[in-house]
Design an enzyme around this catalytic site. Structure first.
Site, PDB file in Angstrom:
ATOM      1  CD  GLU A 310      -2.881  -1.218   2.362  1.00 47.65           C
ATOM      2  OE1 GLU A 310      -2.847  -0.278   3.183  1.00 47.65           O
ATOM      3  OE2 GLU A 310      -3.645  -2.194   2.485  1.00 47.65           O
ATOM      4  CD  GLU A 402      -3.865  -5.794   3.610  1.00 48.11           C
ATOM      5  OE1 GLU A 402      -4.744  -4.984   3.986  1.00 48.11           O
ATOM      6  OE2 GLU A 402      -2.657  -5.633   3.832  1.00 48.11           O
TER       7      GLU A 402
END
Length: 467
Positions: A310, A402
């Site tokens: 991320e 995720e």
């Protein structure tokens, strides 16, 4: 204020691919209004005033036939990147990213399955202050056969890593592997539903030296050894507490040192000063993690390794200085772990669909994104899937590393969104009943296109691969 109107349609005629445009100003408005100031918009105006949480426009569109179409949203956003929630025919359908741009432009919002005749697309403020011009659908040609290459970027990759990657390539486009973050949550799935996921997610967070210095301990490697003995596949991240300069205040305690706000560590400056103490400590952190990764290599465990995840979000320190320092750090990690430490059991997973952040084909085996839609939104995350396939020319596996709400496996083939695996995050995402209900989890784990641990082949299990 709620105003409704008929949607206008523009057919591009004989051009390929065909496009049909429906003007937002003719839609049903809630909390927003029609404006026509400026130039460059389509039709008679655009919808503006997305200021409150529920502000929205719902546009009716006519599907020429039942089928899959590309969805584009015409908009204007002169400031930093924004987002809007989408709903398709009354059901949540992820979001659309509205990148900053001078004037009017459009954004790809994914593929949509439309009915012949009337359909609706609703755009609701997520992160507001933008204008919506139109909704457009475009004919979508069937996806050609995947061209994913069965090879790893590390020429010295271990036999276990090669076998795991080969298995994932073999399943790609046919099945999706079920994953669950946290060993305890993975085991709980078996207790509640009689099924273990094929993949469990782990984290090296507590092995970060600045956490260990504050008393943190971890048994995550032992957890991975246990999972391997059960025959499971492991994916591994590292919430890397900054090597130095933790804020360590009441608002930002030391254990939040992986957040950009939790440290004053400057990655860009550190990379430019390899003789500095900060650089030495950064390398020392990597070396400390290498010790743990070698334990896995010695045990014959291949790892889906996802460092610097991320990054483009900017909320972690490794992404706070933009794409160039993040890419340089990723390549440094790759070189230090493979060339210096000779760790060869890693399958390298990059975690962004943005081309500006991509570190390069020579250091990435698999590309991925993380997706956290609204609770109960089980759409197939097709926009991100399409972006990742385009990013790597369809030559590498694509994974949903995720997720909050799990994408509906029954929709993945229909949407041509062939994720290699998903991995549901821990906590509320697995146990609050809102993101994923018990019935939905049971449906997913028993779906014919979902691979659970009992279906992982024996040749991937401990001791099965000969020297």
């Amino acid at each position: 204020m709620i105003v409704s109107g008929l949607a206008a349609c523009t057919d591009s005629g004989g051009e390929e691919p065909k496009k049909w445009r429906f003007e937002a100003e003719n839609g049903m408005l809630s909390g927003v209004e029609v404006a026509s100031a400026g130039e460059g918009f389509s039709g008679d105006g655009y919808v503006t005033g997305f200021e409150e949480e529920q502000d929205s426009v719902e546009v009716k569109l006519q599907g020429p036939d039942d089928g899959l179409y590309r969805l584009n949203i015409g908009y204007r956003n002169n400031n930093e990147d924004k987002m809007g929630w989408l709903a398709l025919n009354g059901k949540p359908f992820g979001d659309v990213r509205l990148a900053a741009f001078e004037g009017f432009t459009d954004a790809f919002a994914g593929k949509v399955l439309l009915n012949k005749g009337e359909n609706t697309v609703k755009i609701t403020r997520h992160w507001g202050w933008y204008d919506i011009d139109y909704v457009e659908i475009v004919n979508s040609e069937p996806r050609p056969q995947h061209r994913v290459e069965n090879k790893l970027v590390n020429p010295n990759a271990s036999k276990e890593a090669l076998a795991l990657h080969g298995y994932l390539v073999e399943q790609y486009g046919r099945f999706i592997l079920a994953g669950q973050q946290n060993l305890q949550d993975a085991l709980l799935l078996n207790w509640n539903y009689g099924k273990l996921p094929a993949i469990a997610g782990f984290d090296l967070i507590e092995y970060s030296p600045t956490r260990a210095a504050n008393g943190s301990t971890s048994r995550e490697i032992e957890n991975m050894l246990q999972w391997h003995e059960l025959g499971g596949i492991a994916t591994l991240a590292w919430h890397w507490n900054a090597p130095v300069h933790l804020v360590n205040s009441d608002q930002q305690p030391w254990w939040k040192g992986f957040y950009a706000e939790g440290t004053t560590f400057d990655l860009e400056k550190t990379l430019a000063q390899p003789e500095s103490e900060e650089y030495r400590l950064m390398i020392s952190d990597i070396d400390a993690i290498a010790v743990q990764l070698k334990r896995l290599q010695d045990a014959g465990i291949p790892v889906l390794w996802r460092p610097l995840h991320e990054a483009e979000g900017g909320w972690f320190w490794w992404g706070a200085k933009g794409p160039e320092p993040a890419k340089e750090l990723y390549r440094l990690l790759y070189d230090r772990l493979t060339a210096y430490h000779e760790i060869n059991n890693l399958i390298w997973v990059w975690n962004s669909e943005n081309p500006e952040w991509y570190p390069g084909d020579d250091v990435v085996d698999i590309v991925s994104v993380d997706s956290y839609p609204q609770p109960g939104d089980h759409h197939p995350v097709s926009r991100s899937y399409e972006g990742l396939v385009e990013l790597v020319g369809d030559r590498k596996l694509v994974a949903l590393t995720e997720n909050g709400s799990i994408p509906d496996p029954g929709l993945l083939e229909k949407y041509e969104a062939y994720w290699s695996w998903f991995c549901t995050w821990t906590g509320e995402f697995i146990d609050d009943g809102k993101h994923n209900s018990e019935d939905f989890i049971r449906y997913v784990l028993n779906h014919e296109r979902v691979i659970t641990l009992d279906e992982v082949p024996d040749y991937l299990k401990p001791g099965a691969i000969p020297n």
